[in-house]
Write an enzyme that holds these catalytic residues in place. Structure first.
Site, short mmCIF file in Angstrom:
data_model
loop_
_atom_site.label_atom_id
_atom_site.label_comp_id
_atom_site.label_asym_id
_atom_site.label_seq_id
_atom_site.Cartn_x
_atom_site.Cartn_y
_atom_site.Cartn_z
N LYS A 46 8.38 33.37 -86.60
CA LYS A 46 7.38 33.26 -87.64
C LYS A 46 5.99 33.60 -87.08
CE LYS A 46 9.88 29.15 -89.07
NZ LYS A 46 9.83 27.69 -89.08
N GLY A 47 5.88 33.60 -85.76
CA GLY A 47 4.57 33.69 -85.12
C GLY A 47 3.76 34.92 -85.47
N GLU A 102 4.27 41.64 -82.40
CA GLU A 102 4.50 40.33 -81.81
C GLU A 102 3.21 39.53 -81.72
OE1 GLU A 102 6.49 38.17 -80.91
OE2 GLU A 102 8.30 38.92 -79.93
N ASP A 103 3.33 38.23 -81.73
CA ASP A 103 2.18 37.36 -81.52
C ASP A 103 1.89 37.20 -80.03
OD1 ASP A 103 4.61 36.08 -81.22
OD2 ASP A 103 4.00 34.21 -82.16
N ASP A 106 5.67 36.04 -73.47
CA ASP A 106 5.55 35.08 -72.37
C ASP A 106 6.38 35.61 -71.19
OD1 ASP A 106 5.47 32.91 -70.72
OD2 ASP A 106 6.23 31.47 -72.15
N LYS A 134 1.09 37.00 -71.67
CA LYS A 134 0.91 36.09 -70.53
C LYS A 134 1.24 36.82 -69.22
CE LYS A 134 1.66 31.73 -72.88
NZ LYS A 134 2.40 30.47 -72.87
N PHE A 155 -0.32 27.13 -72.60
CA PHE A 155 0.31 27.10 -73.92
C PHE A 155 -0.79 27.14 -74.99
CE2 PHE A 155 2.54 25.45 -77.58
CZ PHE A 155 3.75 26.11 -77.47
N ARG A 168 -0.12 26.69 -86.84
CA ARG A 168 -0.01 28.13 -87.14
C ARG A 168 -1.16 28.60 -88.02
NH1 ARG A 168 5.11 29.97 -85.56
NH2 ARG A 168 6.83 28.53 -85.84
P1 IMP Z 1 9.42 35.03 -74.25
O1 IMP Z 1 10.86 35.43 -74.46
O2 IMP Z 1 9.27 34.08 -73.09
O3 IMP Z 1 8.47 36.19 -74.14
O4 IMP Z 1 9.05 34.12 -75.51
C1 IMP Z 1 8.26 34.55 -76.55
C2 IMP Z 1 8.19 33.51 -77.66
O5 IMP Z 1 7.93 32.21 -77.15
C3 IMP Z 1 7.03 33.80 -78.57
O6 IMP Z 1 7.38 34.70 -79.60
C4 IMP Z 1 6.63 32.42 -79.07
O7 IMP Z 1 7.41 32.07 -80.17
C5 IMP Z 1 6.99 31.50 -77.92
N1 IMP Z 1 5.82 31.19 -77.06
C6 IMP Z 1 5.63 31.60 -75.79
N2 IMP Z 1 4.43 31.16 -75.31
C7 IMP Z 1 3.86 30.46 -76.33
C8 IMP Z 1 2.59 29.78 -76.48
O8 IMP Z 1 1.73 29.71 -75.57
N3 IMP Z 1 2.36 29.18 -77.68
C9 IMP Z 1 3.25 29.23 -78.71
N4 IMP Z 1 4.44 29.87 -78.62
C10 IMP Z 1 4.75 30.49 -77.45
#
Ligand code: IMP
Length: 182
Positions: A46-47, A102-103, A106, A134, A155, A168
């Site tokens: 949803k982000g 994408e939002d 990470d 990140k 975070f 959100r």
């Molecule tokens: P990844 O697979 O580790 O890149 O995870 C990405 C997903 O983790 C994002 O689409 C977010 O939903 C969630 N996420 C990662 N870091 C944060 C953060 O700092 N705040 C909120 N959601 C996060």
């Protein structure tokens, strides 16, 4: 305008104005790169809802939008790399120019999986646009073509990003005060 959740922020990283300005710069680049091509924006729920809404509206051209919902987390808050499709696209990707919106990236595990999955559907191209990235994601093999801001490893919430489904709807992006976790 302030909403209740603003009070839970420790620090504001980006104001609404800074976010909109940066999205406009990304939009200019996207506009140039996709000149004369049909573009399909794929938002990850949803982000990415807020990023998609603002990015799509700033584009001065036709675009289509579609959505996917995936779940990459097991029980903890660490990405596991195991991804489940909760909602698939309605659009056939054959010969389409796809831009994943994408939002935040990470670890990049979710995105690596998503890219492989979408590329297997025969698109003309697949690229990624993310508002936030990140540090760990910078070591990914997947190239991220459009990045809004590279942020420290904290975070963050707001502008689509949640903590336990809250925050959100904040217009800015910030870190949470410790009292929220305790
Ligand atoms: P990844 O697979 O580790 O890149 O995870 C990405 C997903 O983790 C994002 O689409 C977010 O939903 C969630 N996420 C990662 N870091 C944060 C953060 O700092 N705040 C909120 N959601 C996060």
């Amino acid at each position: 305008m302030h909403v209740e959740g603003d009070l839970d922020l420790d620090q504001t990283l980006y104001t609404e104005e800074q976010i909109v300005t940066r999205l406009k710069e990304m939009e200019t680049q996207i506009q140039t790169d996709y000149e004369g091509k049909y573009l399909l924006l794929v938002g990850v729920l949803k982000g990415a809802v807020m990023v998609m809404a603002d990015l799509a509206r700033s584009l001065d051209r036709h675009v289509e939008m579609d959505w996917m919902a995936v779940s990459s987390y097991g029980s903890g808050t660490q990405s596991s790399g195991v991804v489940r499709i909760l909602k698939d696209l309605d659009t056939d990707l054959n010969d389409r120019h796809v831009l994943i919106v994408e939002d935040i990236i990470d670890t990049g595990l979710t995105l690596s999986w998503l890219i492989t999955n979408l590329r297997s559907r025969g698109p003309a191209s697949v690229e990624i646009a993310t508002l936030l990235r990140k540090p760990e994601a910078q070591r990914m093999d997947v190239e991220v073509k459009y990045v809004g801001f590279d942020i420290p490893n904290a975070f963050v919430v707001g502008y689509g990003l949640d903590y336990n489904e809250r925050y959100r709807n904040l217009r800015c992006i910030g870190t949470l005060s410790p009292h929220v976790y305790s």
